[in-house]
Design a protein around this motif. Structure first.
Motif, PDB file in Angstrom:
ATOM      1  N   GLN A  54      29.882  32.510  39.618  1.00  7.73           N
ATOM      2  CA  GLN A  54      29.723  33.291  38.401  1.00  7.73           C
ATOM      3  C   GLN A  54      29.080  34.653  38.646  1.00  7.73           C
ATOM      4  OE1 GLN A  54      30.903  32.440  35.316  1.00  7.73           O
ATOM      5  NE2 GLN A  54      31.915  30.849  36.501  1.00  7.73           N
ATOM      6  N   ASN A  55      28.325  34.784  39.750  1.00  4.28           N
ATOM      7  CA  ASN A  55      27.708  36.075  40.020  1.00  4.28           C
ATOM      8  C   ASN A  55      27.707  36.353  41.524  1.00  4.28           C
ATOM      9  OD1 ASN A  55      25.118  35.056  41.171  1.00  4.28           O
ATOM     10  ND2 ASN A  55      24.826  34.281  39.080  1.00  4.28           N
ATOM     11  N   ARG A  56      27.547  37.614  41.827  1.00 10.34           N
ATOM     12  CA  ARG A  56      27.630  38.083  43.218  1.00 10.34           C
ATOM     13  C   ARG A  56      26.543  37.464  44.091  1.00 10.34           C
ATOM     14  NH1 ARG A  56      25.852  42.497  46.354  1.00 10.34           N
ATOM     15  NH2 ARG A  56      27.504  43.416  47.629  1.00 10.34           N
ATOM     16  N   GLU A  57      25.335  37.376  43.557  1.00 14.21           N
ATOM     17  CA  GLU A  57      24.221  36.836  44.333  1.00 14.21           C
ATOM     18  C   GLU A  57      24.475  35.389  44.743  1.00 14.21           C
ATOM     19  OE1 GLU A  57      23.862  38.419  41.359  1.00 14.21           O
ATOM     20  OE2 GLU A  57      23.193  40.336  42.172  1.00 14.21           O
ATOM     21  N   SER A  58      25.022  34.598  43.844  1.00 15.68           N
ATOM     22  CA  SER A  58      25.335  33.201  44.161  1.00 15.68           C
ATOM     23  C   SER A  58      26.424  33.105  45.215  1.00 15.68           C
ATOM     24  CB  SER A  58      25.784  32.454  42.908  1.00 15.68           C
ATOM     25  OG  SER A  58      24.744  32.360  41.982  1.00 15.68           O
ATOM     26  N   ALA A  59      27.406  33.989  45.133  1.00 18.28           N
ATOM     27  CA  ALA A  59      28.480  33.990  46.120  1.00 18.28           C
ATOM     28  C   ALA A  59      27.937  34.293  47.515  1.00 18.28           C
ATOM     29  CB  ALA A  59      29.557  35.000  45.728  1.00 18.28           C
ATOM     30  N   PHE A  60      27.079  35.301  47.617  1.00 18.51           N
ATOM     31  CA  PHE A  60      26.500  35.639  48.916  1.00 18.51           C
ATOM     32  C   PHE A  60      25.578  34.530  49.414  1.00 18.51           C
ATOM     33  CE2 PHE A  60      28.198  39.782  48.261  1.00 18.51           C
ATOM     34  CZ  PHE A  60      28.347  40.306  49.533  1.00 18.51           C
ATOM     35  N   ALA A  61      24.834  33.910  48.511  1.00 19.61           N
ATOM     36  CA  ALA A  61      23.952  32.809  48.911  1.00 19.61           C
ATOM     37  C   ALA A  61      24.766  31.641  49.453  1.00 19.61           C
ATOM     38  CB  ALA A  61      23.101  32.363  47.726  1.00 19.61           C
ATOM     39  N   ALA A  62      25.903  31.353  48.834  1.00 19.37           N
ATOM     40  CA  ALA A  62      26.759  30.262  49.304  1.00 19.37           C
ATOM     41  C   ALA A  62      27.310  30.554  50.696  1.00 19.37           C
ATOM     42  CB  ALA A  62      27.905  30.034  48.318  1.00 19.37           C
ATOM     43  N   VAL A  63      27.699  31.787  50.927  1.00 17.43           N
ATOM     44  CA  VAL A  63      28.213  32.178  52.252  1.00 17.43           C
ATOM     45  C   VAL A  63      27.117  32.006  53.297  1.00 17.43           C
ATOM     46  CG1 VAL A  63      29.036  34.129  53.640  1.00 17.43           C
ATOM     47  CG2 VAL A  63      29.983  33.734  51.355  1.00 17.43           C
ATOM     48  N   LEU A  64      25.935  32.501  53.009  1.00 14.28           N
ATOM     49  CA  LEU A  64      24.827  32.407  53.956  1.00 14.28           C
ATOM     50  C   LEU A  64      24.421  30.961  54.203  1.00 14.28           C
ATOM     51  CD1 LEU A  64      22.667  35.413  52.744  1.00 14.28           C
ATOM     52  CD2 LEU A  64      24.173  35.306  54.741  1.00 14.28           C
ATOM     53  N   GLN A  65      24.478  30.135  53.163  1.00 13.67           N
ATOM     54  CA  GLN A  65      24.124  28.726  53.298  1.00 13.67           C
ATOM     55  C   GLN A  65      25.063  28.002  54.259  1.00 13.67           C
ATOM     56  OE1 GLN A  65      24.361  26.443  49.659  1.00 13.67           O
ATOM     57  NE2 GLN A  65      22.714  25.103  50.345  1.00 13.67           N
ATOM     58  N   GLN A  66      26.289  28.485  54.362  1.00 12.05           N
ATOM     59  CA  GLN A  66      27.253  27.890  55.285  1.00 12.05           C
ATOM     60  C   GLN A  66      27.153  28.470  56.695  1.00 12.05           C
ATOM     61  OE1 GLN A  66      29.124  25.231  54.508  1.00 12.05           O
ATOM     62  NE2 GLN A  66      27.928  25.317  52.622  1.00 12.05           N
ATOM     63  N   GLY A  67      26.179  29.343  56.913  1.00 12.30           N
ATOM     64  CA  GLY A  67      25.965  29.922  58.237  1.00 12.30           C
ATOM     65  C   GLY A  67      26.938  31.026  58.588  1.00 12.30           C
ATOM     66  N   LEU A  68      27.550  31.620  57.568  1.00  8.27           N
ATOM     67  CA  LEU A  68      28.512  32.696  57.792  1.00  8.27           C
ATOM     68  C   LEU A  68      27.875  34.045  57.479  1.00  8.27           C
ATOM     69  CD1 LEU A  68      31.552  31.015  56.005  1.00  8.27           C
ATOM     70  CD2 LEU A  68      31.135  31.145  58.477  1.00  8.27           C
ATOM     71  N   THR A  69      28.467  35.090  57.988  1.00 11.43           N
ATOM     72  CA  THR A  69      28.064  36.450  57.656  1.00 11.43           C
ATOM     73  C   THR A  69      28.933  36.913  56.505  1.00 11.43           C
ATOM     74  OG1 THR A  69      27.432  36.920  59.921  1.00 11.43           O
ATOM     75  CG2 THR A  69      27.879  38.811  58.513  1.00 11.43           C
ATOM     76  N   ALA A  70      28.317  37.443  55.458  1.00  6.91           N
ATOM     77  CA  ALA A  70      29.037  37.855  54.271  1.00  6.91           C
ATOM     78  C   ALA A  70      29.336  39.337  54.304  1.00  6.91           C
ATOM     79  CB  ALA A  70      28.210  37.528  53.026  1.00  6.91           C
ATOM     80  N   LEU A  71      30.562  39.673  53.907  1.00  8.93           N
ATOM     81  CA  LEU A  71      30.970  41.054  53.722  1.00  8.93           C
ATOM     82  C   LEU A  71      31.403  41.219  52.276  1.00  8.93           C
ATOM     83  CD1 LEU A  71      33.219  41.539  56.883  1.00  8.93           C
ATOM     84  CD2 LEU A  71      30.866  42.289  56.569  1.00  8.93           C
ATOM     85  N   SER A  72      31.141  42.373  51.713  1.00  8.74           N
ATOM     86  CA  SER A  72      31.546  42.662  50.343  1.00  8.74           C
ATOM     87  C   SER A  72      32.825  43.466  50.370  1.00  8.74           C
ATOM     88  CB  SER A  72      30.443  43.437  49.644  1.00  8.74           C
ATOM     89  OG  SER A  72      30.820  43.738  48.320  1.00  8.74           O
ATOM     90  N   VAL A  73      33.783  43.056  49.572  1.00  9.99           N
ATOM     91  CA  VAL A  73      35.052  43.789  49.483  1.00  9.99           C
ATOM     92  C   VAL A  73      35.232  44.167  48.033  1.00  9.99           C
ATOM     93  CG1 VAL A  73      37.542  43.656  49.814  1.00  9.99           C
ATOM     94  CG2 VAL A  73      36.027  42.433  51.359  1.00  9.99           C
ATOM     95  N   HIS A  74      35.444  45.490  47.796  1.00 12.20           N
ATOM     96  CA  HIS A  74      35.675  45.940  46.428  1.00 12.20           C
ATOM     97  C   HIS A  74      36.565  47.112  46.407  1.00 12.20           C
ATOM     98  CE1 HIS A  74      32.010  48.340  47.381  1.00 12.20           C
ATOM     99  NE2 HIS A  74      31.557  47.193  47.761  1.00 12.20           N
TER     100      HIS A  74
END
Length: 74
Positions: A54-74
């Motif tokens: 539902q929000n950007r912060e949650s999306a990035f937190a989920a990526v980090l929780q899986q041990g991945l590096t997050a990139l933003s695409v817009h």
């Protein structure tokens, strides 16, 4: 080894991401649902949808929780 910075990642194509770090990277980008709601889609480096939040912060937190590096695409 080359340094990768935020500016250089903005020009990555989907194919670049696949080669660079399929098992290490995920990207987050906004999308609009059929109801007009903005959600944040999480994609694996190969483009496969991994989920939505539902929000950007949650999306990035989920990526980090899986041990991945997050990139933003817009």
């Amino acid at each position: 080894m080359s340094q990768i910075n935020l500016q250089s990642t903005r020009s990555f194509s989907q194919q670049d991401l696949q080669v660079f770090g399929l098992n290490d990277l995920a990207y987050v980008r906004p999308a609009v649902t059929s109801d007009g709601e903005i959600v944040y889609m999480v994609h694996a480096a190969n483009g496969q949808v991994m989920g939505s939040m539902q929000n950007r912060e949650s999306a990035f937190a989920a990526v980090l929780q899986q041990g991945l590096t997050a990139l933003s695409v817009h």
